[in-house]
Structure formats: structure tokens, C-alpha cells
Write a protein that holds these residues in place. Structure first.
Motif, short mmCIF file in Angstrom:
data_model
loop_
_atom_site.label_atom_id
_atom_site.label_comp_id
_atom_site.label_asym_id
_atom_site.label_seq_id
_atom_site.Cartn_x
_atom_site.Cartn_y
_atom_site.Cartn_z
N ALA A 66 -32.94 -43.75 -78.90
CA ALA A 66 -33.36 -43.50 -77.53
C ALA A 66 -34.75 -44.11 -77.31
O ALA A 66 -35.60 -44.08 -78.19
CB ALA A 66 -33.39 -42.01 -77.25
N VAL A 67 -34.93 -44.65 -76.14
CA VAL A 67 -36.22 -45.25 -75.82
C VAL A 67 -37.02 -44.28 -74.97
O VAL A 67 -36.50 -43.70 -74.02
CB VAL A 67 -36.01 -46.58 -75.05
N LYS A 68 -38.26 -44.08 -75.32
CA LYS A 68 -39.14 -43.20 -74.58
C LYS A 68 -39.95 -44.06 -73.61
O LYS A 68 -40.50 -45.08 -74.00
CB LYS A 68 -40.04 -42.45 -75.54
N THR A 69 -39.99 -43.62 -72.37
CA THR A 69 -40.59 -44.42 -71.32
C THR A 69 -41.93 -43.86 -70.87
O THR A 69 -42.07 -42.66 -70.69
CB THR A 69 -39.64 -44.46 -70.10
N VAL A 70 -42.88 -44.77 -70.70
CA VAL A 70 -44.19 -44.43 -70.15
C VAL A 70 -44.33 -45.17 -68.83
O VAL A 70 -44.15 -46.39 -68.77
CB VAL A 70 -45.33 -44.88 -71.10
N LEU A 71 -44.61 -44.44 -67.75
CA LEU A 71 -44.96 -45.07 -66.48
C LEU A 71 -46.47 -45.23 -66.48
O LEU A 71 -47.19 -44.29 -66.80
CB LEU A 71 -44.55 -44.20 -65.29
N ALA A 72 -46.96 -46.42 -66.13
CA ALA A 72 -48.40 -46.65 -66.16
C ALA A 72 -48.86 -47.35 -64.88
O ALA A 72 -48.38 -48.44 -64.56
CB ALA A 72 -48.77 -47.50 -67.38
N TRP A 73 -49.77 -46.69 -64.16
CA TRP A 73 -50.41 -47.29 -63.00
C TRP A 73 -51.78 -47.73 -63.47
O TRP A 73 -52.72 -46.95 -63.53
CB TRP A 73 -50.51 -46.27 -61.88
N VAL A 74 -51.88 -48.98 -63.88
CA VAL A 74 -53.06 -49.50 -64.58
C VAL A 74 -53.50 -50.80 -63.91
O VAL A 74 -52.68 -51.69 -63.68
CB VAL A 74 -52.71 -49.77 -66.07
N SER A 75 -54.79 -50.91 -63.61
CA SER A 75 -55.28 -52.14 -62.97
C SER A 75 -55.80 -53.15 -63.98
O SER A 75 -55.80 -54.35 -63.73
CB SER A 75 -56.40 -51.81 -61.98
N ASN A 76 -56.23 -52.67 -65.15
CA ASN A 76 -56.85 -53.53 -66.15
C ASN A 76 -55.76 -54.13 -67.06
O ASN A 76 -55.08 -53.40 -67.78
CB ASN A 76 -57.84 -52.69 -66.96
N GLU A 131 -43.62 -45.85 -55.92
CA GLU A 131 -42.92 -46.40 -57.08
C GLU A 131 -42.78 -45.36 -58.19
O GLU A 131 -41.74 -45.24 -58.83
CB GLU A 131 -43.70 -47.63 -57.58
N ILE A 132 -43.83 -44.58 -58.40
CA ILE A 132 -43.79 -43.53 -59.42
C ILE A 132 -42.75 -42.49 -59.05
O ILE A 132 -41.91 -42.12 -59.87
CB ILE A 132 -45.18 -42.88 -59.60
N VAL A 133 -42.79 -42.02 -57.81
CA VAL A 133 -41.84 -40.99 -57.36
C VAL A 133 -40.41 -41.48 -57.53
O VAL A 133 -39.53 -40.75 -58.00
CB VAL A 133 -42.14 -40.55 -55.91
N ASP A 134 -40.15 -42.76 -57.18
CA ASP A 134 -38.81 -43.34 -57.35
C ASP A 134 -38.38 -43.31 -58.81
O ASP A 134 -37.21 -43.12 -59.11
CB ASP A 134 -38.77 -44.79 -56.87
N GLU A 151 -37.01 -40.02 -61.60
CA GLU A 151 -35.62 -39.65 -61.90
C GLU A 151 -35.17 -40.14 -63.27
O GLU A 151 -34.19 -39.64 -63.81
CB GLU A 151 -34.68 -40.14 -60.81
N ILE A 152 -35.88 -41.10 -63.86
CA ILE A 152 -35.51 -41.54 -65.21
C ILE A 152 -36.13 -40.64 -66.28
O ILE A 152 -35.96 -40.86 -67.47
CB ILE A 152 -35.88 -43.02 -65.49
N HIS A 153 -36.87 -39.62 -65.85
CA HIS A 153 -37.51 -38.65 -66.75
C HIS A 153 -38.40 -39.33 -67.79
O HIS A 153 -38.12 -39.25 -68.99
CB HIS A 153 -36.47 -37.75 -67.43
#
Length: 125
Positions: free
Chosen positions: A4-14, A40-43, A46-48
Motif C-alpha cells: 500500500a502506498v501512503k499519500t502525503v498532500l503538500a501545499w508547498v511553495s519552495n 484542491e486539498i478538500v477534493d 477522499e483518498i484519505h
């Protein structure tokens, strides 16, 4: 059995941070999805994802609401920003971020921080 792949959402400017976060996540068996807006994050909640990372210099709009939405769905939130920007750090803490660190601490402790969140994360299906 498929890993299983663990997902990180990242809002990063650098770009340097985003590359480093991706490298460390990959080494831990995860992957990073870069996002650039609260919508985009809220969308993608759902992928948890296993973790949401917010660069306090990148976030715009109603990002505190996004933190609340992530927390409602059980997604931990790690925020980081310049250590001199006390106001942004306090706002992140008030918004409910699980951890708020200075840029320097993120750089130094990124493997340890990601390990904490990705190791405890349930495997996604």
C-alpha cells in the motif's frame, strides 16, 4: 500482497522543500501529491491521505477551514514556516494543526517527522 502506498498532500511553495519531502516520503514507501489551493486539498481528502503538509508562506484564502476539514476526516496536519513569523505559527496552532515547526526544524527533522506520520498511518487500499 501489493504494498500500500501512503499519500502525503503538500501545499508547498519552495521547490527545494517539495523535492525533499518527495524524496523522504518515497524512501518511507509513500508518495507526495503537490496541491496549490484549499479546494484542491478538500477534493483530495477522499483518498484519505496519511498527512497534510502546509507551508505557512504558501497558504492563501480560507486555509484554516481546510485544516478543520482535514481534521474532521482524521488527517493529521503538519505546518511549517519561518521561525520569525510567530503570527502564522499561532494561526496554524489555533486552526488545529497537529504540529507547527520552523523551516529549519522541518529541514533537520523531516525524516523523523514523516516517519512518525507514515509509519502510524493505516495502509490505504
Amino acid at each position: 500482497m501489493e504494498k500500500a502506498v501512503k499519500t502525503v498532500l503538500a501545499w508547498v511553495s519552495n521547490l527545494m522543500f517539495s523535492v525533499r519531502i518527495g524524496e523522504v516520503a518515497n524512501a518511507l514507501g509513500g508518495h507526495v501529491i503537490l496541491v496549490s489551493s484549499s479546494e484542491e486539498i478538500v477534493d483530495k481528502l477522499e483518498i484519505h491521505p496519511s498527512l497534510l503538509i502546509l507551508d505557512l508562506t504558501a497558504v492563501t484564502g480560507d486555509w484554516q477551514q481546510t485544516v478543520a476539514r482535514a481534521k474532521e476526516t482524521g488527517v493529521p496536519v503538519l505546518a511549517y514556516g519561518p521561525h520569525v513569523n510567530v503570527e502564522a505559527r499561532e494561526a496554524a496552532e489555533a486552526a488545529g494543526c497537529d504540529e507547527v515547526v520552523a523551516n529549519s526544524k522541518l529541514s533537520l527533522d523531516l525524516p523523523k517527522l514523516l516517519t512518525k506520520y507514515l509509519t502510524n498511518a493505516p495502509a490505504s487500499h
